[in-house]
Design a protein around this motif. Sequence first.
Motif, short mmCIF file in Angstrom:
data_model
loop_
_atom_site.label_atom_id
_atom_site.label_comp_id
_atom_site.label_asym_id
_atom_site.label_seq_id
_atom_site.Cartn_x
_atom_site.Cartn_y
_atom_site.Cartn_z
N VAL A 47 15.99 102.97 -20.56
CA VAL A 47 14.65 102.62 -20.10
C VAL A 47 14.65 102.30 -18.61
N PHE A 48 13.67 102.83 -17.91
CA PHE A 48 13.43 102.54 -16.50
C PHE A 48 12.27 101.56 -16.42
N THR A 49 12.45 100.48 -15.69
CA THR A 49 11.40 99.48 -15.50
C THR A 49 11.12 99.34 -14.01
N ARG A 50 9.84 99.42 -13.64
CA ARG A 50 9.47 99.36 -12.23
C ARG A 50 9.54 97.92 -11.72
N ASN A 51 10.19 97.72 -10.59
CA ASN A 51 10.31 96.40 -9.97
C ASN A 51 9.16 96.15 -9.00
N ALA A 52 9.04 94.91 -8.55
CA ALA A 52 7.97 94.53 -7.63
C ALA A 52 8.01 95.34 -6.34
N ASP A 53 9.20 95.75 -5.90
CA ASP A 53 9.32 96.55 -4.67
C ASP A 53 9.20 98.04 -4.92
N GLN A 54 8.77 98.42 -6.14
CA GLN A 54 8.55 99.81 -6.56
C GLN A 54 9.84 100.58 -6.84
N SER A 55 10.99 99.91 -6.76
CA SER A 55 12.24 100.54 -7.19
C SER A 55 12.29 100.47 -8.73
#
Length: 211
Positions: free
Chosen positions: A195-203
């Motif tokens: 699973v890929f989860t988007r971080n606050a910095d869009q990474s």
Amino acid sequence: MSIADLRKDYQQASLTETDVNADPFEQFGTWFEEALKADVAEANAMSLSTVNAEGRPSSRIVLIKEFDHRGFCWFTNYDSAKGQDLATNPYAALLFFWTALERQVRIEGKIEKITAEENDAYFHSRPLGSRQGAHASHQSQPIANRAALEEQLVAVLEKFGDQPPRPEHWGGYRLVPEKIEFWQGRSSRLHDRIVFTRNADQSWSITRLQP
């Protein structure tokens, strides 16, 4: 044989953290191309789940029409049941299930409408019958019978002929993903889930989930 005895042991492929592209959109593109090359039936079909104002979920199959690093797009009648759900709760989930490849992709995120220019461009690329149908059908609303629907189509043909404009209530949505999960079937139900989860910095953070 009972329903409880229906099962298939998945053995075609595997998916590890080192297998996946660091960019989930690139990874989706790879899997989508592989589904097309494998002649998966309706590879562009996806389940769209929305939630209405009462908190009740609803799912239906729609067709993806575009995807890029902005998100995943489809088109519909904005006044439909799903359109009303999204106007109230602009979050949704998508699910692709490519049975022949023993793969799923689950996508969750926020919904935005695409631009009028994008809507016009896609609408006018559609077959004539589909463009006429967008006017004829008041999607999700009751109708007495099939004959009544066909009468509405006749009225559209008389009004617009073969040059129907895009209805203002018809257009596209884009799901901007916050989470994308790639699921590969494995033997003994010990499936691979990355699973890929988007971080606050869009990474993106990459995590393996237990099956």
